[in-house]
Design a protein around this motif. Structure first.
Motif, PDB file in Angstrom:
ATOM      1  N   LEU A 179      -1.221   2.917 -12.820  1.00  0.00           N
ATOM      2  CA  LEU A 179      -0.953   4.341 -12.206  1.00  0.00           C
ATOM      3  C   LEU A 179       0.115   4.923 -13.241  1.00  0.00           C
ATOM      4  O   LEU A 179      -0.212   6.040 -13.608  1.00  0.00           O
ATOM      5  CB  LEU A 179      -0.546   4.056 -10.814  1.00  0.00           C
ATOM      6  CG  LEU A 179      -1.422   4.151  -9.752  1.00  0.00           C
ATOM      7  CD1 LEU A 179      -0.551   3.782  -8.473  1.00  0.00           C
ATOM      8  CD2 LEU A 179      -2.332   5.245  -9.813  1.00  0.00           C
ATOM      9  N   CYS A 180       0.899   4.152 -13.863  1.00  0.00           N
ATOM     10  CA  CYS A 180       2.293   4.877 -14.345  1.00  0.00           C
ATOM     11  C   CYS A 180       1.826   5.251 -15.781  1.00  0.00           C
ATOM     12  O   CYS A 180       2.028   6.157 -16.301  1.00  0.00           O
ATOM     13  CB  CYS A 180       3.388   3.737 -14.591  1.00  0.00           C
ATOM     14  SG  CYS A 180       4.298   3.302 -13.171  1.00  0.00           S
TER      15      CYS A 180
ATOM     16  N   ALA B 293       1.723   6.918  -6.790  1.00  0.00           N
ATOM     17  CA  ALA B 293       0.812   7.907  -6.899  1.00  0.00           C
ATOM     18  C   ALA B 293       1.339   9.244  -6.611  1.00  0.00           C
ATOM     19  O   ALA B 293       0.716  10.396  -7.518  1.00  0.00           O
ATOM     20  CB  ALA B 293      -0.575   7.483  -5.908  1.00  0.00           C
ATOM     21  N   LEU B 294       1.955   9.487  -5.711  1.00  0.00           N
ATOM     22  CA  LEU B 294       2.313  11.031  -5.337  1.00  0.00           C
ATOM     23  C   LEU B 294       3.445  11.324  -6.615  1.00  0.00           C
ATOM     24  O   LEU B 294       3.259  12.490  -6.887  1.00  0.00           O
ATOM     25  CB  LEU B 294       3.138  10.919  -4.012  1.00  0.00           C
ATOM     26  CG  LEU B 294       2.314  10.856  -2.921  1.00  0.00           C
ATOM     27  CD1 LEU B 294       2.992  10.794  -1.536  1.00  0.00           C
ATOM     28  CD2 LEU B 294       1.248  12.262  -2.675  1.00  0.00           C
TER      29      LEU B 294
ATOM     30  N   ALA C 201       0.334  -0.669 -10.213  1.00  0.00           N
ATOM     31  CA  ALA C 201       1.315   0.203 -10.391  1.00  0.00           C
ATOM     32  C   ALA C 201       1.442   0.504 -11.752  1.00  0.00           C
ATOM     33  O   ALA C 201       1.519   1.604 -12.501  1.00  0.00           O
ATOM     34  CB  ALA C 201       2.707  -0.472  -9.672  1.00  0.00           C
TER      35      ALA C 201
ATOM     36  N   THR D 173       0.871  -1.491  -0.176  1.00  0.00           N
ATOM     37  CA  THR D 173      -0.059  -0.005   0.165  1.00  0.00           C
ATOM     38  C   THR D 173       0.924   1.252   0.003  1.00  0.00           C
ATOM     39  O   THR D 173       0.736   2.176  -0.612  1.00  0.00           O
ATOM     40  CB  THR D 173      -0.880   0.001   1.311  1.00  0.00           C
ATOM     41  OG1 THR D 173      -1.727  -1.270   1.214  1.00  0.00           O
ATOM     42  CG2 THR D 173      -1.873   1.237   1.301  1.00  0.00           C
TER      43      THR D 173
ATOM     44  N   LEU E 240       2.536   1.771  -3.634  1.00  0.00           N
ATOM     45  CA  LEU E 240       1.466   2.382  -4.419  1.00  0.00           C
ATOM     46  C   LEU E 240       1.275   3.867  -4.017  1.00  0.00           C
ATOM     47  O   LEU E 240       1.065   4.425  -5.199  1.00  0.00           O
ATOM     48  CB  LEU E 240       0.274   1.529  -4.559  1.00  0.00           C
ATOM     49  CG  LEU E 240       0.317   0.071  -5.163  1.00  0.00           C
ATOM     50  CD1 LEU E 240      -1.198  -0.874  -4.796  1.00  0.00           C
ATOM     51  CD2 LEU E 240       0.361   0.020  -6.677  1.00  0.00           C
ATOM     52  N   LEU E 241       1.289   4.130  -2.943  1.00  0.00           N
ATOM     53  CA  LEU E 241       0.684   5.586  -2.537  1.00  0.00           C
ATOM     54  C   LEU E 241       1.978   6.413  -3.015  1.00  0.00           C
ATOM     55  O   LEU E 241       1.896   7.574  -3.523  1.00  0.00           O
ATOM     56  CB  LEU E 241       0.781   5.649  -1.161  1.00  0.00           C
ATOM     57  CG  LEU E 241       0.290   7.061  -0.683  1.00  0.00           C
ATOM     58  CD1 LEU E 241      -0.919   7.613  -1.262  1.00  0.00           C
ATOM     59  CD2 LEU E 241       0.143   7.016   0.876  1.00  0.00           C
TER      60      LEU E 241
ATOM     61  N   GLU F 227       3.062  10.452  -9.654  1.00  0.00           N
ATOM     62  CA  GLU F 227       2.306  10.719 -10.692  1.00  0.00           C
ATOM     63  C   GLU F 227       1.882  12.170 -10.677  1.00  0.00           C
ATOM     64  O   GLU F 227       1.682  13.141 -11.476  1.00  0.00           O
ATOM     65  CB  GLU F 227       1.485   9.762 -11.064  1.00  0.00           C
ATOM     66  CG  GLU F 227       2.050   8.264 -11.411  1.00  0.00           C
ATOM     67  CD  GLU F 227       2.592   8.580 -12.779  1.00  0.00           C
ATOM     68  OE1 GLU F 227       2.468   9.542 -13.555  1.00  0.00           O
ATOM     69  OE2 GLU F 227       3.307   7.592 -13.063  1.00  0.00           O
ATOM     70  N   ILE F 228       1.532  12.385  -9.321  1.00  0.00           N
ATOM     71  CA  ILE F 228       0.674  13.678  -9.131  1.00  0.00           C
ATOM     72  C   ILE F 228       1.941  14.759  -9.277  1.00  0.00           C
ATOM     73  O   ILE F 228       1.609  15.881  -9.845  1.00  0.00           O
ATOM     74  CB  ILE F 228       0.136  13.676  -7.738  1.00  0.00           C
ATOM     75  CG1 ILE F 228      -1.102  13.082  -7.574  1.00  0.00           C
ATOM     76  CG2 ILE F 228       0.032  15.171  -7.440  1.00  0.00           C
ATOM     77  CD1 ILE F 228      -1.519  13.012  -6.147  1.00  0.00           C
TER      78      ILE F 228
ATOM     79  N   GLY G 270      -1.402   7.734 -15.244  1.00  0.00           N
ATOM     80  CA  GLY G 270      -1.213   9.070 -14.307  1.00  0.00           C
ATOM     81  C   GLY G 270      -0.769  10.214 -15.200  1.00  0.00           C
ATOM     82  O   GLY G 270      -1.532  11.440 -14.738  1.00  0.00           O
TER      83      GLY G 270
END
Length: 360
Positions: A141-142, A95-96, A138, A88, A91-92, A98-99, A145
């Motif tokens: 997300l990649c 995500a950060l 993942a 977790t 993955l977080l 990508e942001i 994102g």
């Protein structure tokens, strides 16, 4: 390629799958921690470099906003070894990042700055995912994102197409890298597990060796004492075993021991422990069993041994039973009491169960 994923089907047992997940978390935790720190540092360098080469409409503090969270997550993974929590947090972190890519590429009218970090992220993180679903999440997300930035404002269809092609190549490369890494780790896990089993189990009967049995029984008995639960120890000895070896050879003796061990296994319940204590001596720890229950199970075990045929007749055993119910016997004392009861069974005619007095 098919062979790379073969290991995923080999971990079928639920207990083995959980053990493998814990193994991965222990082995890969330090690498995940290190990669997160590198990712946070790389993000800081990218933001500063972008500020130096071009003006951004977004303030610096906003573009650096993901950095404290990245550092916090990286610091928290230093000691985390629970597979679910570790996945977790990883993955977080993705995500950060990508942001952050979207925040720092918002001022680039041609969106060229998104291509390089967008392609590096899946490849760089490909080897750290503990499970298949972690890896799939993942990669999604990649891939998805950076799309909000690419599709905002004036859409450059050529750039979007170029990004999708390059990202597809990066994800395929990441899949191959992860497959090789996963296969290597699984083979290492299987080898280490096999070596542990060989060190902890008797080569002939497959039961726990004496030291390992005592180690596990000591922990189990301490937990039972904390819960104020009883426990019974059975000490099982094959009758006239030396006579069998002398008259019919060691092969006959080994066959009798293997059959005896198989009968012990069939009589076990969840939580029971069995070990080979000596040549023809075996011990069973029965958690949660009172003296009466332990003696009843010992009698059932004694009768079931008669089904084993030796060259000179049915196999018989002498069994001693001791209970740790209200006292705080350690495992050695409990085993000694069961051994003493077994010797009493030997001295009074063999092929019988003797229960140690419940003097706890």
């Amino acid at each position: 390629m098919h062979a790379l994923f073969k290991h995923l089907r080999q971990v079928r047992d639920g207990g083995q799958r959980r053990e493998y997940s814990r193994y991965l978390a222990q082995r890969m935790g330090p690498m995940i921690h290190a990669l997160m720190l590198v990712g946070a540092l790389a993000y800081l360098v990218a933001v500063i470099a972008g500020t130096l080469v071009r003006h951004s409409p977004l303030p610096l503090w906003l573009r650096l906003a993901p950095l404290p969270l990245l550092l916090l997550i990286a610091a928290s993974t230093r000691r985390v070894r629970q597979p679910g929590l570790l996945s977790t947090l990883t993955l977080l972190c993705v995500a950060l990042l990508e942001i952050g890519i979207n925040l720092n590429g918002a001022d680039d009218l041609h969106r060229q700055s998104v291509v390089l970090p967008g392609l590096l992220l899946p490849v760089a993180s490909s080897v750290i995912w503990l499970g298949r679903w972690d890896f799939i999440a993942a990669m999604l997300l990649c891939a998805l994102g950076p799309l909000p930035m690419l599709l905002s404002g004036n859409i450059d269809s050529a750039l979007v197409f170029q990004y999708l092609v390059y990202m597809a190549i990066a994800i395929v490369l990441s899949t191959v890298l992860r497959a090789f890494m996963a296969r290597t780790l699984f083979e290492q896990f299987r080898l280490e597990r096999q070596l542990r089993e060989q060190a902890n189990t008797d080569g002939l009967t497959g039961l726990l060796v004496r030291n390992r049995f005592l180690e596990l029984a000591r922990s189990a008995l301490a937990e039972l004492h904390r819960q104020r639960q009883p426990a019974c120890m059975l000490f099982v000895d094959a009758d006239r075993f030396k006579q069998l070896n002398d008259q019919y050879g060691h092969a006959a003796g080994d066959a009798a021991l293997v059959a005896l061990a198989a009968t012990l296994r069939r009589q076990t319940r969840a939580g029971d422990l069995i070990g080979r204590i000596g040549g023809e001596e075996f011990a069973m720890l029965l958690p949660g069993n009172s003296l009466e229950q332990g003696c009843r199970r010992a009698e059932q075990l004694r009768l079931s041994m008669h089904e084993i045929r030796r060259p000179d007749g049915p196999l018989t055993t002498s069994i001693g039973v001791a209970c740790s119910q209200r006292c705080r016997d350690d495992i050695q004392t409990l085993l000694a009491r069961a051994d003493q009861a077994m010797r009493q069974a030997k001295n009074t005619g063999r092929d019988r169960v003797v229960c140690s007095p419940d003097d706890c």
